[in-house]
Design an enzyme around this catalytic site. Structure first.
Site, PDB file in Angstrom:
ATOM      1  N   ASN A  91      97.052  97.628 136.779  1.00 21.84           N
ATOM      2  CA  ASN A  91      96.800  96.744 137.969  1.00 21.84           C
ATOM      3  C   ASN A  91      96.771  95.460 137.193  1.00 21.84           C
ATOM      4  O   ASN A  91      96.111  95.287 136.341  1.00 21.84           O
ATOM      5  CB  ASN A  91      95.580  97.018 138.451  1.00 21.84           C
ATOM      6  N   ALA A 127      96.405 105.693 132.420  1.00 22.66           N
ATOM      7  CA  ALA A 127      95.919 104.184 132.809  1.00 22.66           C
ATOM      8  C   ALA A 127      97.044 103.752 133.729  1.00 22.66           C
ATOM      9  O   ALA A 127      97.646 104.322 134.028  1.00 22.66           O
ATOM     10  CB  ALA A 127      96.121 103.384 131.577  1.00 22.66           C
ATOM     11  N   HIS A 187     100.239  99.567 125.607  1.00 21.96           N
ATOM     12  CA  HIS A 187     101.079  99.943 126.871  1.00 21.96           C
ATOM     13  C   HIS A 187     100.815  99.287 128.068  1.00 21.96           C
ATOM     14  O   HIS A 187     101.625  98.432 128.847  1.00 21.96           O
ATOM     15  CB  HIS A 187     101.269 101.242 127.048  1.00 21.96           C
ATOM     16  N   GLU A 188      99.799  99.384 128.443  1.00 21.28           N
ATOM     17  CA  GLU A 188      99.123  98.676 129.736  1.00 21.28           C
ATOM     18  C   GLU A 188      99.300  96.998 129.569  1.00 21.28           C
ATOM     19  O   GLU A 188      99.578  96.415 130.739  1.00 21.28           O
ATOM     20  CB  GLU A 188      97.747  98.878 130.112  1.00 21.28           C
TER      21      GLU A 188
HETATM   22 ZN   LIG Z   1     103.270 102.597 131.904  1.00 17.36          ZN
END
Ligand SMILES: [Zn+2]
Length: 849
Positions: free
Chosen positions: A268, A265, A300-301
């Site tokens: 952004n 992933a 995480h993202e």
């Molecule tokens: Zn990362």
């Protein structure tokens, strides 16, 4: 050469208009960059690659225009803009028109294709800019410290959707079947975080988290798979706003599933892109492992929106500040969301993987000098993510969770919209903790490797000593010391004694109120070090396993295996130790045990294999009997996953005929009624059927891979194709790694799996030697690099020689220390084989005990 751009001209704002042509796989663009010129220049250097710059105009504050020209240096990935008269210090606007290609290499601005339910092919365009590929979409100062505001406009066919980092402010039809989509300004951020996605996409209804609308986007027909990620995302977003005490820095949050995606992933800001398996999942049909993966990646993202996006490392050497934190925060959030998943115990498996690499002489410090872009790509590895997160966890436990959180808040507060270095983090944490952090932490971050702590009884107390742990030995340098926060728990007559000490010197004597029977020297399991217990103490511990918590049992097994690999413990002794764990109930401990059997299976001779299979059966059978094949209504998800894990190993590595027979019969049941089989068990059945099956199963699995209804189903059947053992079927799977049937995002991992299998590794290696050039053209760079990890399974002196010759003569560059690490891992295994093969052969020929 110097890869950094001069700072005589710096950007503050980009207005970018891009018009992709999905059919022709091209795009055209125009951008106006607001820059500050700091000293008179007739040349401006910025990054650009695979672009054609059509025109360049510079305008000063009064609007006076200077036409310039552009020359591209493709090797340096730079454009040199030249002007006939100097641009004087002050504010300027540079307007560039350019064209480019929507490539198929899954980086920059690229084209992804997919087939709908009716088999019709569609295209979409997406971006992947980290680390240094924004320059393939628009000329820019493509360095993390060159933060700017981005105002994006996309011109797309009216029937398509366009997504970027910020909310849509306007959509206007052009009158010829296209529309102009204008997005709000982004916050000030780095170029690698800019995103455009254009395609026939559908979004879920937004979930409001505070004031932030959260949506999942996917290709048509897959919205039913978005619910779980939405729930995980909403939890993570709210959790981090609370934890950080800083509002989400964007105006909306979209999470997009992209059919072709090189990484897992990409964070952004406001437009997180994912490979489909990491976002879309059918909760009712997925295993625990598959659900955990989605929850992990989403958390995480979302964590990156603060760590990485709001505060960014100043240069790529500090990438751990992004990735280690996002990994640490991912654990924290998932653990808070689903405490029953025991996420931190499971993190032990990741920590162990990082220790596997960091025990190599060719390891590197977490923070490591980065100059060339390809070295920066190599930084996205276990050391950055998992060692980094482990070290943060160790520090968090050392300082206390609240103090640590306060330090994190301070760090975000002090550097928001800016860039930071590791020392900035220490300063903030040190302020919160009111103690100097660098003294404790620097060795863990700026030096490679980690220590092994030796524990022995010392009268009424304990003697601890430290040395660097390495698999291949070599003389440890005197200076290689760490400040180790050691958490001790000693078993004394009638109870426990707990003690925290800082082991700073080579040795430390710890006084206890009573003589210890034995002691755990990494209590809680948070420390990034191994422990070697004196033999007598280890014997007493293994008789008291029920008094030791799972994470510590996990470390016990994992450290013992590592010491065996390093030659500090005999293989026979290790195998004997595994016999103490037949009553084991924890899934992670079993992961360590079965992983070690898989490791042994790669280095034994063929004739010894039936012996190893018998030992595997002996070790697993009591646990499997206890669990039975049938799910129980009151049992946890983890227990169901454990049952599946053990049956899989018994049916494959253990080659147990009864398990294989029952797996076929269960799978038969699944064919007629899909709800008849526990979703956790199904992937294990597929693995067992592949390992013990023939052409009929192969054809069926291939068909199921092609007509899969969920990304998880597709993955299970795809990787099952690598698990068949008949040479003809192995050959068929090998062909599929390069014939276009398997997406280039998956093919390198399929190849890695083939290299890793004891039946397929020989033919896979021959195939790789023949087709590596084709692979290097077809596969995305990051995945191509990871494919080669498969060579670590080629455990024989002859293979090792062949592997070395191959790399030496082909000039394959994997970036950073990646290749050296693969070769050293292979060396460790071959040394183990040379040292222990005879002993293992004799031992495994005997009845297991
Ligand atoms: Zn990362």
């Amino acid at each position: 050469m110097d890869y950094r751009l001069p700072i005589t001209v710096v950007p503050s704002r980009y207005d970018i208009r891009i018009e992709p042509d999905l059919d022709a796989a091209t795009f055209s663009g125009e951008e106006t960059i607001a820059v500050t010129v700091r000293e008179p220049v007739t040349e401006v250097l910025l990054n650009a690659a695979e672009l054609c710059i059509l025109s360049v105009t510079a305008r000063d504050a009064s609007g006076g225009a200077v036409e310039g020209s552009a020359a591209l240096d493709e090797t340096a990935e730079r454009a040199r803009l030249t002007f006939p008269s100097p641009l004087l210090p002050g504010q300027w606007r540079l307007t560039l028109r350019f064209t480019g290609t929507l490539n198929d290499r899954l980086h920059g601005f690229y084209r992804s294709t997919y087939k709908d339910a009716a088999g019709v092919a569609h295209a979409l365009a997406a971006t992947q800019f980290e680390s240094t590929d924004a320059r393939r979409a628009f000329p820019c100062w493509d360095e993390p410290a060159c933060k700017a505001v981005f105002g994006v406009t996309l011109v797309v066919p009216e029937r398509l959707q366009a997504v970027s980092n910020a909310a849509v402010v306007r959509e206007e039809p052009t009158g010829d079947g296209r529309k102009i989509v204008t997005f709000a300004d982004s916050m000030k951020m780095s170029t690698y975080l800019v995103a455009f996605v254009v395609g026939d996409l559908e979004a879920t209804a937004p979930v409001m988290v505070g004031g932030t609308p959260l949506r999942v986007w996917c290709v048509p027909g897959k919205q039913r798979l978005a619910r779980f990620a939405l729930e995980a995302g909403a939890f993570a977003l709210a959790f981090f706003e609370r934890y950080y005490g800083v509002a989400y820095p964007g105006d909306k949050l979209d999470m997009l599933a992209i059919p072709d995606f090189a990484a897992g992933a990409m964070e952004n800001l406001g437009a997180i892109t994912y490979r489909e398996t990491a976002l879309l999942v059918d909760e009712a049909a997925a295993s625990h492992t598959e659900l955990e993966r989605v929850a992990d990646v989403v958390a995480h993202e979302v964590a990156h929106m603060w760590f990485g996006d709001l505060v960014t490392m100043a240069w790529w050497n500090g990438i751990w500040l992004n990735e280690a934190f996002a990994t640490f925060m991912e654990m924290l959030a998932v653990d808070a969301w689903k405490p029953e998943w025991e996420r931190w115990i499971n993190f032990g498996v990741s920590r162990a993987a990082a220790m596997g690499v960091d025990g190599l002489l060719s390891s590197r410090p977490i923070e490591f000098e980065v100059r060339a872009p390809r070295d920066c790509e190599a930084m996205f590895d276990l050391l950055t993510y998992e060692k980094g997160a482990s070290v943060l966890r160790m520090l968090e436990q050392h300082l206390g969770p609240e103090v640590f959180r306060d330090g994190v808040r301070l760090y975000l507060e002090q550097h928001r919209h800016g860039n930071a270095e590791t020392t900035d983090l220490w300063t903030a944490l040190g302020e919160a903790a009111k103690q100097p952090i660098p003294e404790v932490m620097d060795a863990w971050i700026f030096r490679p490797g980690y220590p092994v702590v030796t524990v022995e009884k010392d009268g009424v107390g304990l003697k601890l000593s430290q040395r660097r742990f390495t698999y291949l030995g070599g003389e440890p340098a005197e200076s290689e010391r760490w400040r180790i926060p050691v958490a001790l728990r000693a078993a004394v007559k009638g109870g426990w004694v707990e003690k925290r000490v800082l082991l700073e010197e080579a040795e430390l004597r710890v006084a206890l109120p009573a003589p210890p029977e034995w002691a755990v020297a990494n209590a809680g399991g948070h420390g990034f070090y191994r422990v070697q217990y004196a033999p007598a103490m280890l014997r007493r511990m293994t008789k008291a396993l029920s008094r030791i918590p799972p994470i510590e049992r996990f470390n016990l097994v994992n450290d013992a295996l590592a010491l065996t690999q390093a030659g500090a413990m005999a293989a026979a002794e290790y195998l004997d130790l595994t016999g103490r764990f037949r009553d084991e109930t924890d899934r992670n401990v079993w992961t360590a045990l079965t992983g070690s059997f898989a490791y042994l299976s790669r280095l034994i001779a063929e004739g010894v294999r039936p012996g190893l299979e018998a030992w595997v059966r002996h070790r697993l059978e009591p646990a499997v009997e206890r669990l039975s094949w049938e799910r129980q209504p009151e049992e946890t998800e983890l227990t169901r996953q454990l049952r599946a894990d053990l049956l899989r190993v018994l049916g494959t590595l253990g080659n147990d005929e009864e398990t294989q027979r029952r797996a076929r019969s269960f799978y038969e049941g699944y064919r007629s009624d899909e709800t008849a089989v526990d979703p956790n068990l199904l992937p294990a059945l597929i693995s067992i059927l592949a390992a013990s099956g023939g052409e009929a199963e192969y054809d069926e699995f291939l068909q199921r891979f092609k007509s899969a209804r969920t990304p998880q189903e597709e993955q299970r059947y795809l990787y099952a194709l690598a698990a068949f053992r008949q040479p003809a079927l192995i050959g068929r799977t090998l062909e599929r790694t390069i014939n276009g049937e398997v997406r280039s995002q998956d093919a390198p991992f399929l190849m890695r799996a083939l290299l890793g299998g004891v039946y397929s590794r020989g033919p896979a290696w021959e195939f790789l030697k023949e087709h590596w050039e084709t692979m290097s053209r077809q596969y995305p760079g990051s995945a191509y690099r990871r494919m080669y990890e498969g060579v670590t399974a080629l455990v024989s002196a002859d293979w090792e020689q062949d592997v070395q010759t191959f790399f030496a003569s082909r000039g394959i560059v994997l970036g950073g220390k990646t290749l050296e690490q693969y070769l050293e891992q292979l060396r460790v295994a071959v040394r183990f084989q040379e040292r222990e093969a005879a002993a293992l052969a004799a031992l495994l020929a005997r009845t297991p005990r």
